[in-house]
Design an enzyme around this catalytic site. Structure first.
Site, PDB file in Angstrom:
ATOM      1  N   LYS A 202       0.858  -1.180   0.000  1.00 15.66           N
ATOM      2  CA  LYS A 202       0.000   0.000   0.000  1.00 15.66           C
ATOM      3  C   LYS A 202       0.899   1.235   0.000  1.00 15.66           C
ATOM      4  O   LYS A 202       1.698   1.431   0.921  1.00 15.66           O
ATOM      5  CB  LYS A 202      -0.902   0.004   1.229  1.00 15.66           C
ATOM      6  CG  LYS A 202      -1.746   1.270   1.300  1.00 15.66           C
ATOM      7  CD  LYS A 202      -2.813   1.201   2.360  1.00 15.66           C
ATOM      8  CE  LYS A 202      -3.612   2.489   2.392  1.00 15.66           C
ATOM      9  NZ  LYS A 202      -4.681   2.456   3.377  1.00 15.66           N
ATOM     10  N   LYS A 255      -2.144  -1.458  -3.842  1.00 13.49           N
ATOM     11  CA  LYS A 255      -3.025  -0.299  -3.787  1.00 13.49           C
ATOM     12  C   LYS A 255      -2.189   0.973  -3.854  1.00 13.49           C
ATOM     13  O   LYS A 255      -1.222   1.074  -3.095  1.00 13.49           O
ATOM     14  CB  LYS A 255      -3.799  -0.350  -2.472  1.00 13.49           C
ATOM     15  CG  LYS A 255      -4.664   0.850  -2.218  1.00 13.49           C
ATOM     16  CD  LYS A 255      -5.253   0.741  -0.843  1.00 13.49           C
ATOM     17  CE  LYS A 255      -6.080   1.977  -0.581  1.00 13.49           C
ATOM     18  NZ  LYS A 255      -6.611   2.003   0.746  1.00 13.49           N
TER      19      LYS A 255
HETATM   20  C1  PBG Z   1      -7.094   3.820   5.217  1.00 16.38           C
HETATM   21  C2  PBG Z   1      -7.625   3.537   3.867  1.00 16.38           C
HETATM   22  C3  PBG Z   1      -7.511   4.393   2.772  1.00 16.38           C
HETATM   23  C4  PBG Z   1      -8.158   3.779   1.713  1.00 16.38           C
HETATM   24  C5  PBG Z   1      -8.656   2.548   2.163  1.00 16.38           C
HETATM   25  N1  PBG Z   1      -8.302   2.425   3.510  1.00 16.38           N
HETATM   26  C6  PBG Z   1      -6.921   5.752   2.684  1.00 16.38           C
HETATM   27  C7  PBG Z   1      -5.646   6.033   3.326  1.00 16.38           C
HETATM   28  O1  PBG Z   1      -4.784   5.178   3.494  1.00 16.38           O
HETATM   29  O2  PBG Z   1      -5.483   7.206   3.690  1.00 16.38           O
HETATM   30  C8  PBG Z   1      -8.263   4.385   0.352  1.00 16.38           C
HETATM   31  C9  PBG Z   1      -9.228   3.780  -0.607  1.00 16.38           C
HETATM   32  C10 PBG Z   1      -9.495   4.629  -1.781  1.00 16.38           C
HETATM   33  O3  PBG Z   1      -8.864   5.677  -2.006  1.00 16.38           O
HETATM   34  O4  PBG Z   1     -10.409   4.258  -2.534  1.00 16.38           O
HETATM   35  N2  PBG Z   1      -6.829   2.792   6.064  1.00 16.38           N
END
Ligand code: PBG
Length: 330
Positions: A202, A255
Site C-alpha cells: 500500500k 493499492k
Molecule cells: C485507510 C484507507 C484508505 C483507503 C482505504 N483504507 C486511505 C488512506 O490510506 O489514507 C483508500 C481507498 C481509496 O482511495 O479508494 N486505512
C-alpha cells in the site's frame, strides 16, 4: 473478399483479429463479475444517502439503505463487498477505541448484512484512521505513529469484526507485524476460518483523496509516509508480501492499482496466493470527471482500465465501478 498478396509475409497477426468470433477465441484475459469486490461507505442515521462530492454516483448510506444497495449488488452477481464506516466525530479518539465496540457502526452493519444476505462475502477494514481524531492509521504520540501499540488495537478490531460475522478482515494500516498478530488473535478467539486480505503493498498515494472526503478521515497533521510505501519502490513490495504471507495472509493486495500495474505483475509472479488490486477513489474520480466533461467514453474506459489490472495479474479487483461493470458484463 481476398486481395492479392503484395508482401510475402508468413506471419500475419491480423488474421486472428479479423472477426469478433476470432477475437473472442484468442482473448487472453477475461473480466468476470466473480473478480469484483464492491467497496461501500456506511454512516449513522436512517433513510439517508449522501453523494460523495469527489466521487459522483458513489454514496454513503445509512444502514437501512446500505442493505438495499448490497442486495442490489448481490442480485447483479457481485459476491463480495468491502465495508468502510464513517465514524461520528464524537466517537473518535487517539486510540480508536470505538473500532472494537461490539455495537459500533461497522459491527452492526456486518451483522445486518449477514442476516439479510448471508451468502455475500463481507470484508471489513482494519485500520485506525476512520476512528482516529488525527486521521492516522495508528496511535499518535509526539507526532509519531506507534507500531506495536497500534497492532494491539487492530487485533481487537479484527476479532470484534469476526464476532460480528465478517468473512474476511482486511488490514489497510501498514503497521509491521499486524498480519501475524491478527491471525493469532483470530485463532485464539476461535475464528480459524476468518480470512485475511492484507493490504501488503500500500503506497503513500495522492490517489486516496476522495476516499478521505468520503469518510472525513484526512490526516490532521503530516502524511502517511512513515508507514505507507514510497511510490518509487518496487522491490520493497516483495519484502512486504513475503512478510504478510509468512504471517498468514490469505490474499495480498496492491493499492492503488492503475499507477502500480508493474507491482501487481511482480507480486503475481512472486506468489501463488490470490493477488487483489484496489482501483482506488482517485482513479474512480479521474474517470468520472473526464466523462462528465464528455472527454472520454466512460463505459469503455472503465472496462479497459479494469482489464488492464487483470492482465497485469490481479485475481480480484476492489472497485467503486463494481455495479456498473456487473451490469455491462451481463
Ligand atoms: C485507510 C484507507 C484508505 C483507503 C482505504 N483504507 C486511505 C488512506 O490510506 O489514507 C483508500 C481507498 C481509496 O482511495 O479508494 N486505512
Amino acid at each position: 473478399m481476398s486481395s492479392a498478396s503484395k508482401l510475402s509475409l508468413t506471419r500475419r497477426p491480423r488474421r486472428l483479429r479479423r472477426t469478433e468470433a476470432l477475437r473472442r477465441m484468442v482473448q487472453e484475459t477475461q473480466l468476470s463479475v466473480n473478480d469484483l469486490i464492491y467497496p461501500l461507505f456506511v454512516m449513522e442515521g436512517e433513510n439517508l444517502q449522501e453523494e460523495i462530492p469527489s466521487m459522483p454516483e458513489c454514496y454513503r448510506y445509512t444502514l437501512d439503505l446500505l442493505l438495499k444497495e448490497v442486495a442490489d449488488a448481490y442480485n447483479l452477481g457481485i459476491n463480495a463487498i468491502a465495508l468502510f464506516p464513517k465514524v461520528p466525530e464524537e466517537k473518535k479518539d487517539n486510540k480508536g477505541t470505538e473500532s472494537y465496540n461490539p455495537e459500533g457502526l461497522a459491527q452492526r452493519t456486518v451483522r445486518a448484512i449477514k442476516k439479510e444476505i448471508p451468502d455475500i462475502t463481507v470484508i471489513t477494514d482494519v485500520a485506525l484512521d476512520p476512528f482516529s481524531t488525527y486521521g492516522h492509521d495508528g496511535i499518535v504520540e509526539d507526532g509519531k505513529i506507534l507500531n506495536d501499540e497500534t497492532v494491539e488495537v487492530l487485533v481487537k478490531m479484527a476479532v470484534s469484526q469476526a464476532e460480528a460475522g465478517a468473512d474476511i478482515v482486511a488490514p489497510s494500516d501498514m503497521m509491521d507485524g499486524r498480519i501475524g498478530a491478527i491471525r493469532q488473535g483470530l485463532d485464539a478467539a476461535g475464528f480459524i476460518d476468518v480470512g485475511i486480505l492484507a493490504y501488503s503493498a500500500k503506497y503513500a498515494s495522492a490517489y486516496y483523496g476522495p476516499f478521505r472526503d468520503a469518510l472525513g478521515s484526512a490526516p490532521q497533521f503530516g502524511d502517511k509516509q512513515t508507514y505507507q510505501m514510497n511510490p518509487a519502490n518496487a522491490q520493497e513490495a516483495i519484502t512486504e508480501v513475503e512478510l504478510d504471507i509468512a504471517e498468514g495472509a490469505d490474499i495480498v493486495m496492491v493499492k492503488p492499482a492503475l499507477a502500480y500495474l508493474d507491482i501487481i505483475r511482480s507480486l503475481k509472479e512472486y506468489t501463488d496466493i490470490p493477488v487483489a488490486a484496489y482501483n482506488v477513489s482517485g482513479e474512480y474520480a479521474m474517470i468520472k470527471a473526464a466523462a462528465e466533461k464528455g472527454w472520454i467514453d466512460e463505459k469503455k474506459i472503465v472496462l479497459e482500465t479494469l482489464l488492464s489490472m487483470k492482465r497485469a495479474g490481479a485475481d480480484l479487483i476492489l472497485t467503486y465501478f463494481a455495479k456498473q461493470v456487473a451490469l455491462m458484463l451481463r
